[in-house]
Write an enzyme that holds these catalytic residues in place. Structure first.
Site, PDB file in Angstrom:
ATOM      1  CE1 TYR A  73     -54.519  33.283   1.778  1.00 23.98           C
ATOM      2  CE2 TYR A  73     -56.677  34.308   1.570  1.00 23.98           C
ATOM      3  CZ  TYR A  73     -55.752  33.367   1.165  1.00 23.98           C
ATOM      4  OH  TYR A  73     -56.069  32.495   0.143  1.00 23.98           O
ATOM      5  N   PRO A 100     -64.314  34.803  -2.051  1.00 24.27           N
ATOM      6  CG  PRO A 100     -63.209  36.421  -3.320  1.00 24.27           C
ATOM      7  CD  PRO A 100     -64.518  36.121  -2.677  1.00 24.27           C
ATOM      8  CG  HIS A 151     -47.609  28.477  -2.750  1.00 19.57           C
ATOM      9  ND1 HIS A 151     -48.057  29.761  -2.558  1.00 19.57           N
ATOM     10  CD2 HIS A 151     -46.624  28.556  -3.684  1.00 19.57           C
ATOM     11  CE1 HIS A 151     -47.385  30.579  -3.356  1.00 19.57           C
ATOM     12  NE2 HIS A 151     -46.522  29.874  -4.057  1.00 19.57           N
ATOM     13  CE1 TYR A 194     -56.112  29.457   1.586  1.00 19.94           C
ATOM     14  CE2 TYR A 194     -54.348  28.013   0.851  1.00 19.94           C
ATOM     15  CZ  TYR A 194     -55.034  29.212   0.765  1.00 19.94           C
ATOM     16  OH  TYR A 194     -54.644  30.153  -0.155  1.00 19.94           O
ATOM     17  CE  LYS A 236     -61.354  25.468   0.864  1.00 17.40           C
ATOM     18  NZ  LYS A 236     -59.999  25.342   0.384  1.00 17.40           N
TER      19      LYS A 236
HETATM   20  C1  LIG Z   1     -64.553  38.203 -10.470  1.00 16.47           C
HETATM   21  C2  LIG Z   1     -64.383  36.831  -9.886  1.00 16.47           C
HETATM   22  C3  LIG Z   1     -63.254  36.528  -9.132  1.00 16.47           C
HETATM   23  C4  LIG Z   1     -63.093  35.268  -8.582  1.00 16.47           C
HETATM   24  N1  LIG Z   1     -61.985  34.986  -7.833  1.00 16.47           N
HETATM   25  C5  LIG Z   1     -61.852  33.768  -7.292  1.00 16.47           C
HETATM   26  C6  LIG Z   1     -60.734  33.442  -6.507  1.00 16.47           C
HETATM   27  O1  LIG Z   1     -59.850  34.267  -6.288  1.00 16.47           O
HETATM   28  N2  LIG Z   1     -60.658  32.194  -5.990  1.00 16.47           N
HETATM   29  C7  LIG Z   1     -61.631  31.235  -6.217  1.00 16.47           C
HETATM   30  O2  LIG Z   1     -61.505  30.099  -5.773  1.00 16.47           O
HETATM   31  N3  LIG Z   1     -62.672  31.514  -6.967  1.00 16.47           N
HETATM   32  C8  LIG Z   1     -62.809  32.754  -7.502  1.00 16.47           C
HETATM   33  N4  LIG Z   1     -63.892  33.027  -8.240  1.00 16.47           N
HETATM   34  C9  LIG Z   1     -64.834  31.958  -8.445  1.00 16.47           C
HETATM   35  C10 LIG Z   1     -64.422  31.047  -9.575  1.00 16.47           C
HETATM   36  O3  LIG Z   1     -63.906  31.788 -10.628  1.00 16.47           O
HETATM   37  C11 LIG Z   1     -65.659  30.264  -9.976  1.00 16.47           C
HETATM   38  O4  LIG Z   1     -66.057  29.498  -8.854  1.00 16.47           O
HETATM   39  C12 LIG Z   1     -65.456  29.362 -11.181  1.00 16.47           C
HETATM   40  O5  LIG Z   1     -65.271  30.119 -12.351  1.00 16.47           O
HETATM   41  C13 LIG Z   1     -66.667  28.453 -11.356  1.00 16.47           C
HETATM   42  O6  LIG Z   1     -66.587  27.777 -12.570  1.00 16.47           O
HETATM   43  P1  LIG Z   1     -67.888  27.387 -13.361  1.00 16.47           P
HETATM   44  O7  LIG Z   1     -67.398  26.680 -14.557  1.00 16.47           O
HETATM   45  O8  LIG Z   1     -68.836  26.696 -12.455  1.00 16.47           O
HETATM   46  O9  LIG Z   1     -68.603  28.763 -13.744  1.00 16.47           O
HETATM   47  P2  LIG Z   1     -68.097  29.930 -14.733  1.00 16.47           P
HETATM   48  O10 LIG Z   1     -66.629  30.048 -14.683  1.00 16.47           O
HETATM   49  O11 LIG Z   1     -68.928  31.104 -14.393  1.00 16.47           O
HETATM   50  O12 LIG Z   1     -68.478  29.401 -16.173  1.00 16.47           O
HETATM   51  C14 LIG Z   1     -69.811  29.380 -16.633  1.00 16.47           C
HETATM   52  C15 LIG Z   1     -69.815  29.421 -18.142  1.00 16.47           C
HETATM   53  O13 LIG Z   1     -71.151  29.308 -18.600  1.00 16.47           O
HETATM   54  C16 LIG Z   1     -71.376  30.274 -19.613  1.00 16.47           C
HETATM   55  N5  LIG Z   1     -72.809  30.583 -19.665  1.00 16.47           N
HETATM   56  C17 LIG Z   1     -73.511  31.408 -18.866  1.00 16.47           C
HETATM   57  N6  LIG Z   1     -74.803  31.418 -19.233  1.00 16.47           N
HETATM   58  C18 LIG Z   1     -74.920  30.586 -20.281  1.00 16.47           C
HETATM   59  C19 LIG Z   1     -76.007  30.198 -21.095  1.00 16.47           C
HETATM   60  N7  LIG Z   1     -77.239  30.667 -20.880  1.00 16.47           N
HETATM   61  N8  LIG Z   1     -75.784  29.326 -22.080  1.00 16.47           N
HETATM   62  C20 LIG Z   1     -74.535  28.827 -22.309  1.00 16.47           C
HETATM   63  N9  LIG Z   1     -73.458  29.180 -21.575  1.00 16.47           N
HETATM   64  C21 LIG Z   1     -73.640  30.049 -20.559  1.00 16.47           C
HETATM   65  C22 LIG Z   1     -70.511  31.453 -19.217  1.00 16.47           C
HETATM   66  O14 LIG Z   1     -70.209  32.291 -20.314  1.00 16.47           O
HETATM   67  C23 LIG Z   1     -69.280  30.746 -18.677  1.00 16.47           C
HETATM   68  O15 LIG Z   1     -68.310  30.497 -19.665  1.00 16.47           O
HETATM   69  C24 LIG Z   1     -64.083  34.287  -8.788  1.00 16.47           C
HETATM   70  C25 LIG Z   1     -65.205  34.576  -9.537  1.00 16.47           C
HETATM   71  C26 LIG Z   1     -65.380  35.843 -10.067  1.00 16.47           C
HETATM   72  C27 LIG Z   1     -66.636  36.161 -10.855  1.00 16.47           C
END
Ligand SMILES: Cc1cc2nc3c(=O)[nH]c(=O)nc-3n(C[C@H](O)[C@H](O)[C@H](O)COP(=O)(O)OP(=O)(O)OC[C@H]3O[C@@H](n4cnc5c(N)ncnc54)[C@H](O)[C@@H]3O)c2cc1C
Length: 394
Positions: free
Chosen positions: A201, A293, A72, A385, A297
């Site tokens: 948006y 969101p 995009h 962005y 980011k």
């Molecule tokens: C509902 C929702 C919608 C979102 N929408 C957007 C969006 O539109 N745009 C955007 O940029 N971001 C969005 N986000 C944010 C984005 O999804 C996150 O920033 C991203 O997933 C971060 O990745 P991560 O790997 O740090 O954490 P996570 O994706 O949360 O992964 C963490 C992992 O650790 C595991 N875990 C947890 N506790 C333990 C434990 N004790 N032991 C072992 N494993 C564990 C979990 O099961 C998970 O698999 C959204 C988040 C949510 C919750």
């Protein structure tokens, strides 16, 4: 069991760090609480910054993204019946974003890990990091009733906002910064063609709306709802009517509706902890910070933390540069706070706040009008962005 880097969490941060380290010959083990299907079933982000796209390619998992992802060059802001285009490419010297779902990123990373033969433990219970301040940290966990101990050099806490890593740091070490917003996003995933080629948006009297997509045939739409709203109270019909009411008339008329595949409400929160390191434990992604969101980011910040820790570990193992480990937190936080600011600003600019009076509403409309009427204003939006540059590790 022994490894160089123990990674807690198989979300995008854990999987991407694991892949980059593995490719560089640095041994690592991933420990995840859930099963792979559960991890893949979470519908979340979909807009990838250029930096994350490049990092996925570097990790060797960019092929399907490059084939199926949608590049995009811009997005639109809708307000007062207007639709204003923000030309990301033109305003940033050629930078763009990639539309490719977090689920797909996760799938590509999981498949690459399985093919590489690197070790992962899913369905791990009682995961606990130990001896973080010492020279020999380790992680204990349980799987299928069997107890495991994983000795390592470093622990990467990639276990999201509710994970165990941040909670393992003694009280008083971390400083928390938080803002909880009085609303959430009700999101619907549907197999319908997008209403526009670009994301829209929308700021509207009735509240914020976002027209997003995952592919040319799959859409992700959102409407702002109050914090205590229940998803069961939202039939598909009610959702589509509400979305249409918040879009400019001509856009609403073109919107194709259909049955929802997924429907959920996400609360909106800004959150940061400082520092992001305690001894040999490093926090990455949602374990250390959350953004609303609105600026797209969250996932991208997780990728920039991975980039920083990966490049530091490369120098630690390759050149003995252990001095760099102490810089991890400061390097990450400089970029994180800027993304927090942009996400908070976009949220403030586009949502309806309960306490907002007629003056506040005019200020919001005028701020939007001012930013889109000025090239400097559009450029400020565009450069944030597409994502601010990653800091070099030297
Ligand atoms: C509902 C929702 C919608 C979102 N929408 C957007 C969006 O539109 N745009 C955007 O940029 N971001 C969005 N986000 C944010 C984005 O999804 C996150 O920033 C991203 O997933 C971060 O990745 P991560 O790997 O740090 O954490 P996570 O994706 O949360 O992964 C963490 C992992 O650790 C595991 N875990 C947890 N506790 C333990 C434990 N004790 N032991 C072992 N494993 C564990 C979990 O099961 C998970 O698999 C959204 C988040 C949510 C919750």
């Amino acid at each position: 069991m022994k490894t160089q880097v123990a990674i807690i969490g198989a979300g995008p941060s854990g999987l991407l760090l694991g892949q980059l380290l593995h490719n560089a010959g640095i041994d690592n083990v991933i420990i995840e609480r859930q099963d792979p299907d559960y991890v893949l079933g979470r519908i979340r982000a979909g807009v990838l910054e250029q930096g994350m796209v490049d990092l996925l390619r570097e990790a060797g998992v960019g092929a399907r993204m490059d084939f199926e992802g949608l590049v995009h060059d811009g997005f639109e802001l809708a307000f007062d019946g207007r639709r204003e285009h923000i030309d990301l490419k033109g305003l940033t010297g050629g930078k763009t974003v990639m539309i490719y779902g977090q689920t797909e990123v996760t799938r590509d990373l999981m498949e690459a890990r399985a093919a590489s033969g690197a070790r992962s433990f899913y369905n791990a219970a009682q995961v606990q990091p130990h001896d973080l301040k010492g020279d020999a940290p380790y992680v204990t966990f349980e799987q299928d009733g069997e107890q495991f101990r994983l000795d390592c050099d470093y622990i990467a806490g990639c276990d999201g906002f509710h994970g165990v890593s941040r909670k393992s740091i003694p009280a008083g070490v971390l400083k928390e910064f938080e803002r909880v917003y009085p609303f959430g996003w009700l999101g619907v995933l549907a197999d319908t063609p997008p209403v526009s080629d670009e994301l829209i948006y929308a700021n509207h009297e009735r509240g914020f709306a976002l027209c997003s997509m995952r592919s040319p045939t799959r859409t992700r739409y959102y409407v702002q709802v109050s914090a205590d709203e229940k998803v069961d109270d939202w039939s598909d019909e009610r959702f589509w009517n509400e979305l249409k009411s918040r879009l400019p008339e001509r856009t609403a008329a073109k919107l194709v509706t259909g049955p929802s595949i997924e429907k959920s409400i996400a609360p909106l929160r800004s959150f940061v902890v400082e520092p992001m390191q305690y001894g040999r434990l490093f926090l990455l992604g949602d374990a250390a910070h959350i953004v609303p969101p609105t600026g797209a980011k969250g996932l991208n910040l997780a990728a920039s933390d991975v980039n920083t820790l990966f490049r530091i570990l490369l120098k630690v193992y390759g050149e003995g540069r252990t001095d760099l480990l102490e810089q991890y937190s400061a390097i990450c936080l400089r970029r994180i706070w800027k993304a927090e600011r942009f996400s908070w600003w976009m949220t403030s600019l586009l949502h309806r706040f309960p306490e907002m009076d007629a003056f506040g509403r005019r200020m919001q409309q005028t701020e939007l009008d001012y930013y889109v009427s000025s090239e400097a204003g559009r450029r400020t939006i565009a450069e944030n962005y597409v994502g601010l540059p990653y800091e070099a590790i030297e």
